[in-house]
Design a protein around this motif. Structure first.
Motif, short mmCIF file in Angstrom:
data_model
loop_
_atom_site.label_atom_id
_atom_site.label_comp_id
_atom_site.label_asym_id
_atom_site.label_seq_id
_atom_site.Cartn_x
_atom_site.Cartn_y
_atom_site.Cartn_z
N ASN A 17 0.82 -1.22 0.00
CA ASN A 17 0.00 0.00 0.00
C ASN A 17 0.85 1.27 0.00
O ASN A 17 0.57 2.21 0.73
CB ASN A 17 -0.97 0.02 1.18
CG ASN A 17 -2.02 -1.04 1.06
OD1 ASN A 17 -2.57 -1.27 -0.02
ND2 ASN A 17 -2.30 -1.73 2.15
N LYS A 18 1.90 1.27 -0.81
CA LYS A 18 2.82 2.40 -0.86
C LYS A 18 2.57 3.34 -2.03
O LYS A 18 3.35 4.23 -2.28
CB LYS A 18 4.25 1.88 -0.88
CG LYS A 18 4.58 1.12 0.39
CD LYS A 18 6.01 0.75 0.50
CE LYS A 18 6.20 0.01 1.81
NZ LYS A 18 7.45 0.30 2.43
N VAL A 19 1.46 3.14 -2.72
CA VAL A 19 1.11 3.98 -3.88
C VAL A 19 -0.17 4.73 -3.57
O VAL A 19 -1.18 4.11 -3.22
CB VAL A 19 0.93 3.12 -5.15
CG1 VAL A 19 0.60 4.00 -6.34
CG2 VAL A 19 2.18 2.30 -5.43
N GLU A 20 -0.13 6.03 -3.70
CA GLU A 20 -1.31 6.87 -3.47
C GLU A 20 -1.57 7.70 -4.73
O GLU A 20 -0.70 8.46 -5.15
CB GLU A 20 -1.09 7.80 -2.28
CG GLU A 20 -2.25 8.72 -2.02
CD GLU A 20 -1.97 9.72 -0.90
OE1 GLU A 20 -2.87 10.50 -0.61
OE2 GLU A 20 -0.85 9.73 -0.34
N ILE A 21 -2.73 7.54 -5.32
CA ILE A 21 -3.10 8.33 -6.49
C ILE A 21 -3.59 9.68 -5.97
O ILE A 21 -4.55 9.75 -5.22
CB ILE A 21 -4.20 7.64 -7.33
CG1 ILE A 21 -3.76 6.23 -7.74
CG2 ILE A 21 -4.58 8.49 -8.54
CD1 ILE A 21 -2.52 6.15 -8.60
N ILE A 22 -2.93 10.74 -6.38
CA ILE A 22 -3.26 12.10 -5.95
C ILE A 22 -4.28 12.73 -6.90
O ILE A 22 -5.22 13.38 -6.47
CB ILE A 22 -1.99 12.99 -5.92
CG1 ILE A 22 -0.90 12.38 -5.06
CG2 ILE A 22 -2.34 14.41 -5.48
CD1 ILE A 22 -1.22 12.31 -3.60
N ALA A 31 0.75 10.61 -8.86
CA ALA A 31 0.76 9.69 -7.73
C ALA A 31 1.98 9.94 -6.85
O ALA A 31 2.99 10.44 -7.32
CB ALA A 31 0.76 8.25 -8.22
N ARG A 32 1.83 9.55 -5.59
CA ARG A 32 2.95 9.61 -4.66
C ARG A 32 3.25 8.16 -4.28
O ARG A 32 2.35 7.42 -3.87
CB ARG A 32 2.57 10.43 -3.42
CG ARG A 32 3.71 10.58 -2.46
CD ARG A 32 3.43 11.45 -1.25
NE ARG A 32 2.03 11.67 -0.98
CZ ARG A 32 1.49 12.88 -0.84
NH1 ARG A 32 2.21 13.96 -0.97
NH2 ARG A 32 0.20 13.00 -0.56
N VAL A 33 4.52 7.79 -4.43
CA VAL A 33 4.93 6.41 -4.16
C VAL A 33 6.02 6.44 -3.08
O VAL A 33 7.03 7.13 -3.24
CB VAL A 33 5.46 5.73 -5.44
CG1 VAL A 33 5.85 4.29 -5.15
CG2 VAL A 33 4.44 5.80 -6.56
N GLU A 34 5.79 5.69 -2.03
CA GLU A 34 6.74 5.65 -0.92
C GLU A 34 7.94 4.80 -1.30
O GLU A 34 7.81 3.65 -1.71
CB GLU A 34 6.07 5.07 0.32
CG GLU A 34 6.93 5.12 1.55
CD GLU A 34 6.23 4.59 2.78
OE1 GLU A 34 6.93 4.33 3.77
OE2 GLU A 34 4.99 4.43 2.76
N THR A 41 7.36 11.19 -6.79
CA THR A 41 6.18 11.65 -7.51
C THR A 41 6.22 11.06 -8.91
O THR A 41 7.24 11.16 -9.60
CB THR A 41 6.15 13.19 -7.60
OG1 THR A 41 6.12 13.71 -6.27
CG2 THR A 41 4.92 13.67 -8.35
#
Length: 78
Positions: A17-22, A31-34, A41
């Motif tokens: 769960n390290k991907v966040e669609i902005i 997207a922001r990816v940890e 970004t």
């Protein structure tokens, strides 16, 4: 998948769960990816894609997409 370590890395990012669609609007995805102690970004703008990671900075997509771009693609294409 054994032949593509970046694809394996992308799967791990998704599973963790390290991907966040902005933003996901017509023609543009952000997207922001940890990563390891940092957030990258990823931007898809039309047919262009880019990432703030070191791999992308070094190769500029010439050796294929980085694991961050692959992870975002997999999530968005579902």
């Amino acid at each position: 998948m054994q032949l593509n370590p970046r694809l394996k890395g992308a799967e791990k990012l998704i599973a963790g769960n390290k991907v966040e669609i902005i933003q996901n609007t017509l023609g543009r995805i952000e997207a922001r990816v940890e990563g390891s102690g940092i957030f990258h970004t990823v931007i898809f703008d039309g047919n262009n894609q880019r990432c703030t990671c070191e791999w992308y900075g070094k190769h500029q997509g010439a050796r294929g997409p980085c694991k961050h771009v692959l992870a975002v693609k997999k999530i968005v294409m579902v």
